[in-house]
Design a protein around this motif. Structure first.
Motif, mmCIF file in Angstrom:
data_model
loop_
_atom_site.group_PDB
_atom_site.id
_atom_site.type_symbol
_atom_site.label_atom_id
_atom_site.label_comp_id
_atom_site.label_asym_id
_atom_site.label_seq_id
_atom_site.Cartn_x
_atom_site.Cartn_y
_atom_site.Cartn_z
ATOM 1 N N LYS A 1 13.978 11.073 -1.265
ATOM 2 C CA LYS A 1 12.990 11.714 -0.396
ATOM 3 C C LYS A 1 11.577 11.187 -0.639
ATOM 4 C CE LYS A 1 15.495 16.064 0.133
ATOM 5 N NZ LYS A 1 15.447 17.534 -0.029
ATOM 6 N N ASN A 2 11.451 10.209 -1.551
ATOM 7 C CA ASN A 2 10.131 9.637 -1.861
ATOM 8 C C ASN A 2 9.129 10.718 -2.260
ATOM 9 O OD1 ASN A 2 11.241 7.211 -1.143
ATOM 10 N ND2 ASN A 2 9.952 6.861 0.636
ATOM 11 N N THR A 3 9.585 11.656 -3.059
ATOM 12 C CA THR A 3 8.745 12.810 -3.393
ATOM 13 C C THR A 3 8.823 13.114 -4.888
ATOM 14 O OG1 THR A 3 9.078 13.743 -1.190
ATOM 15 C CG2 THR A 3 8.267 15.237 -2.885
ATOM 16 N N VAL A 4 7.695 13.480 -5.452
ATOM 17 C CA VAL A 4 7.635 13.951 -6.822
ATOM 18 C C VAL A 4 7.137 15.392 -6.796
ATOM 19 C CG1 VAL A 4 5.296 13.063 -7.212
ATOM 20 C CG2 VAL A 4 6.824 13.443 -9.154
ATOM 21 N N GLN B 1 0.843 -1.201 0.000
ATOM 22 C CA GLN B 1 0.000 0.000 0.000
ATOM 23 C C GLN B 1 0.875 1.247 0.000
ATOM 24 O OE1 GLN B 1 -3.240 -0.193 -0.204
ATOM 25 N NE2 GLN B 1 -3.799 1.961 0.018
ATOM 26 N N VAL B 2 0.503 2.183 -0.812
ATOM 27 C CA VAL B 2 1.245 3.440 -0.914
ATOM 28 C C VAL B 2 0.282 4.582 -0.623
ATOM 29 C CG1 VAL B 2 2.507 4.989 -2.441
ATOM 30 C CG2 VAL B 2 2.860 2.517 -2.610
ATOM 31 N N HIS B 3 0.698 5.486 0.233
ATOM 32 C CA HIS B 3 -0.100 6.674 0.526
ATOM 33 C C HIS B 3 0.575 7.882 -0.095
ATOM 34 C CE1 HIS B 3 -2.745 4.541 3.254
ATOM 35 N NE2 HIS B 3 -1.669 3.945 3.740
ATOM 36 N N LEU B 4 -0.224 8.693 -0.772
ATOM 37 C CA LEU B 4 0.287 9.883 -1.444
ATOM 38 C C LEU B 4 -0.312 11.118 -0.800
ATOM 39 C CD1 LEU B 4 -0.182 8.727 -5.161
ATOM 40 C CD2 LEU B 4 1.722 8.256 -3.610
ATOM 41 N N LEU B 5 0.516 12.105 -0.537
ATOM 42 C CA LEU B 5 0.049 13.345 0.075
ATOM 43 C C LEU B 5 0.463 14.516 -0.804
ATOM 44 C CD1 LEU B 5 -1.317 14.741 2.448
ATOM 45 C CD2 LEU B 5 0.912 14.840 3.575
ATOM 46 N N ASP B 6 -0.552 15.103 -1.477
ATOM 47 C CA ASP B 6 -0.303 16.254 -2.341
ATOM 48 C C ASP B 6 -0.267 17.524 -1.507
ATOM 49 O OD1 ASP B 6 -2.944 15.112 -4.555
ATOM 50 O OD2 ASP B 6 -0.945 14.319 -4.225
ATOM 51 N N SER B 7 0.557 18.464 -1.909
ATOM 52 C CA SER B 7 0.573 19.771 -1.258
ATOM 53 C C SER B 7 1.144 20.823 -2.202
ATOM 54 C CB SER B 7 1.412 19.716 0.023
ATOM 55 O OG SER B 7 2.763 19.424 -0.278
ATOM 56 N N GLY B 8 1.024 22.085 -1.805
ATOM 57 C CA GLY B 8 1.647 23.167 -2.558
ATOM 58 C C GLY B 8 0.695 24.011 -3.382
ATOM 59 N N GLY B 9 -0.574 23.622 -3.420
ATOM 60 C CA GLY B 9 -1.533 24.413 -4.173
ATOM 61 C C GLY B 9 -1.812 25.746 -3.509
ATOM 62 N N GLY B 10 -2.554 26.589 -4.199
ATOM 63 C CA GLY B 10 -2.903 27.887 -3.642
ATOM 64 C C GLY B 10 -3.461 28.806 -4.701
ATOM 65 N N LEU B 11 -3.572 30.078 -4.335
ATOM 66 C CA LEU B 11 -4.070 31.118 -5.232
ATOM 67 C C LEU B 11 -2.889 31.917 -5.756
ATOM 68 C CD1 LEU B 11 -6.390 32.824 -6.426
ATOM 69 C CD2 LEU B 11 -6.352 34.157 -4.291
ATOM 70 N N VAL B 12 -2.819 32.071 -7.068
ATOM 71 C CA VAL B 12 -1.706 32.788 -7.684
ATOM 72 C C VAL B 12 -2.244 33.598 -8.857
ATOM 73 C CG1 VAL B 12 -1.128 30.857 -9.206
ATOM 74 C CG2 VAL B 12 0.642 32.515 -8.592
ATOM 75 N N LEU C 1 4.148 22.136 -6.781
ATOM 76 C CA LEU C 1 3.405 21.107 -6.072
ATOM 77 C C LEU C 1 4.358 19.988 -5.655
ATOM 78 C CD1 LEU C 1 0.245 20.756 -8.345
ATOM 79 C CD2 LEU C 1 0.714 22.416 -6.524
ATOM 80 N N SER C 2 4.049 19.401 -4.520
ATOM 81 C CA SER C 2 4.824 18.265 -4.030
ATOM 82 C C SER C 2 3.882 17.111 -3.738
ATOM 83 C CB SER C 2 5.565 18.635 -2.740
ATOM 84 O OG SER C 2 6.475 19.679 -2.953
ATOM 85 N N CYS C 3 4.413 15.925 -3.877
ATOM 86 C CA CYS C 3 3.657 14.719 -3.540
ATOM 87 C C CYS C 3 4.594 13.799 -2.774
ATOM 88 C CB CYS C 3 3.129 14.054 -4.798
ATOM 89 S SG CYS C 3 2.290 12.480 -4.511
ATOM 90 N N CYS D 1 -1.634 13.812 -7.630
ATOM 91 C CA CYS D 1 -0.523 12.948 -8.022
ATOM 92 C C CYS D 1 -0.996 11.502 -7.976
ATOM 93 C CB CYS D 1 0.710 13.156 -7.146
ATOM 94 S SG CYS D 1 0.560 12.566 -5.469
ATOM 95 N N ALA D 2 -0.311 10.659 -8.709
ATOM 96 C CA ALA D 2 -0.710 9.262 -8.814
ATOM 97 C C ALA D 2 0.511 8.395 -9.044
ATOM 98 C CB ALA D 2 -1.708 9.094 -9.960
#
Length: 127
Positions: free
Chosen positions: A76-79, A1-12, A20-22, A96-97
């Motif tokens: 870092k296990n990050t895209v 099982q792999v858990h993905l956590l997206d972040s970095g979005g916002g208003l620009v 964005l980071s995953c 992310c996927a």
């Protein structure tokens, strides 16, 4: 099982940039091709970019070529998805996927090959 956590979005503002980071769990990050998709309200989930396991190959949607860059740090296990020169039409929820099996570059531009998905991060571009 792999858990993905997206972040970095916002208003620009249009013309601006976001990254964005995953972050992923597990020890097998390097065995997954990693993709970014986006979904605007009332529309289907569309391909944005994908990077292969080693990072040796990347593919982009025509609409983002030259503006977006996908990269990965297997230590870092990050895209990441660096988004420059943002336009209003880039407004969407970005996901992310991870794809576990081997697929061709063209197959990886479809939703079906992906086994795991992040929860999504909202990107809003204002004029």
């Amino acid at each position: 099982q792999v858990h993905l956590l997206d972040s970095g979005g916002g208003l620009v503002q249009a013309g601006g940039s976001l990254r964005l980071s995953c972050a992923t769990s597990g020890r097998t990050f390097s065995s997954y091709a990693m993709g970014w998709f986006r979904q605007a309200p009332g529309k289907e989930r569309d391909f944005v970019a994908v990077i292969t396991r080693s990072g040796g190959n990347t593919y982009y949607a025509e609409s983002v070529k030259g503006r977006f860059t996908i990269s990965r740090d297997n230590a870092k296990n990050t895209v990441y998805l660096q988004m420059n020169s943002l336009k209003r039409e880039d407004t969407a929820v970005y996901y992310c996927a991870a794809a576990a099996k081997y697929y061709s570059g063209s197959d990886l531009q479809r939703v079906r090959p992906y086994d795991y998905w992040g929860q999504g991060t909202q990107v809003t571009v204002s004029s």
